[in-house]
Design a protein around this motif. Structure first.
Motif: not given
Length: 403
Positions: A384-391
């Protein structure tokens, strides 16, 4: 797909301590006032919004159909070993759909095929090609600016001949290793990139050179004959699949010349330092320096890239109020292997962020960047090229292990 919101985290210096020669994890803490900020920096907002929009576009039926049709018509896999420089975006330069060219990045385009991680990544790519019965073209690249050598490759101290020689040696080494492979054809091409006009320079196997900037008015049949004469290592199908990139670059060069873009666009203007993999959605020229982490000493390119961004700040090429970002990313493929790839990617991204922060903090030449720095940590689903926030998870882990 909605836009992900993310807090902007700014690191504040404290007294540092050392254990075994390494900075401890409490060398920096996050300001409690900013820990839960709902007003991230403009650069953080732009990155997340751009990722969300690019992921949505990547999944649009028409875009997927275009990408699928391109792969059906041109099945050869194409990859590029290149510098971290934010100006080197081959998808834009060649006008091919996102996801067609697989990037591999390191400072200066310096790669050693003996590096274990580089071997692993390239072997996985070639193995995928073998399983799909596809041939491969791999670009070994160098870059320079024709208007000013100081706008060239800082990784080689602006020495274009040294950069070219290193890329040529890399090409030769990979060719020697895979010369006897018969199941699929693997062709390695030496390619120069002139960044003033985004022009490709193709180097043939026998030393011939073809600069596409000089071929804008050459009829395509004549140009095809020249390319066939350059690359004896490519079969007919591979040559056919290379032609769209050549045509796209010629169109792009014409547009660059017509636009009369300013000299500021020739120079470094990056405000984001991306470390890890999964950044091909970030196909905006001069926005980010991207480090793949293939070498034994990945700290060196991190510090060099941080120095470039700090210089961009000090020289006024980017605005301080927009902020600069360290973005740590790891990629994964859903439904692959044992089913734990996503969790492994999260752990990789957090480790990358921790390591990168330590390297920047430990070097006095780039430590001033810290007070301007926001951090984003997450993983990218390559489907999907989606970046999932884990900050938030990263800071929770960091504070816990620092306690």
């Amino acid at each position: 797909m909605g836009i992900v919101t993310l807090c902007s985290f700014i690191l504040l210096p404290q007294t540092t301590t050392k254990k075994g020669g390494f900075m401890t994890k409490n060398a920096y803490t996050v300001s409690s006032d900013l820990r839960h900020s709902t007003d991230p920096s403009p650069t953080v907002r732009w990155l997340l919004e751009h990722n969300a929009s690019q992921s949505a576009a990547f999944l649009e039926p028409k875009v997927r159909q275009t990408r699928t049709m391109h792969r059906l018509e041109h099945p050869t896999l194409i990859g590029a070993l290149k510098c971290i420089d934010g100006r080197l975006n081959l998808s834009i330069m060649t006008r091919v759909p996102l996801g067609i060219i697989q990037p591999f990045r390191n400072i200066g385009g310096k790669f050693d095929i003996g590096w274990p991680y580089l071997q692993t990544v390239l072997s996985e790519w070639f193995q995928f090609a073998y399983e799909k019965n596809k041939d491969c073209i791999l670009f070994a690249t160098y870059h320079y600016s024709k208007s000013d050598c100081r706008r060239g490759c800082k990784g080689f101290n602006y020495d274009t001949e040294a950069a070219k020689k290193a890329a040529e040696e890399l090409r030769n080494r990979i060719q020697r290793i895979y010369a006897d492979v018969t199941a699929i054809r693997i062709g390695v091409i030496l390619v120069g990139i002139e960044t003033d006009e985004d022009a490709l320079i193709l180097h043939g196997n026998n030393g011939e050179i073809l600069s596409l900037a000089n071929e804008l008015d050459t009829p395509m049949p004549n140009l095809v004959r020249k390319i066939v004469g350059l690359f004896h290592c490519l079969n007919e199908g591979m040559l056919r699949d290379l032609i769209p990139l050549i045509e796209g670059n010629i169109k792009h060069i014409k547009c660059v010349r017509e636009s009369n873009r300013s000299t500021i666009e020739f120079d470094h203007c990056e405000c984001c330092l991306g470390v890890g993999r999964g950044f091909d959605w970030l196909h905006v020229p001069n926005k980010a320096l991207l480090i793949g982490g293939y070498s034994f000493n990945v700290g060196e390119p991190i510090v060099k890239a941080a120095g470039i961004i700090l210089d961009n700040l000090n020289q006024g090429r980017i605005l301080r109020e927009d902020g600069v970002v360290l973005m740590a990313s790891a990629l994964y493929w859903e439904n692959k292997g044992l089913g734990v790839e996503k969790r492994l990617a999260i752990e990789r991204a957090m480790s990358i962020a921790e390591y990168s922060l330590r390297k920047i903090e430990a070097d006095p030449t780039v430590r001033p960047l810290i007070k301007h720095l926001s951090v984003i940590v997450g993983e990218v689903d390559m489907q999907t090229r989606f970046f999932k926030d884990r900050t938030s998870k990263f800071w929770e882990h960091r504070n816990f292990t620092s306690a």
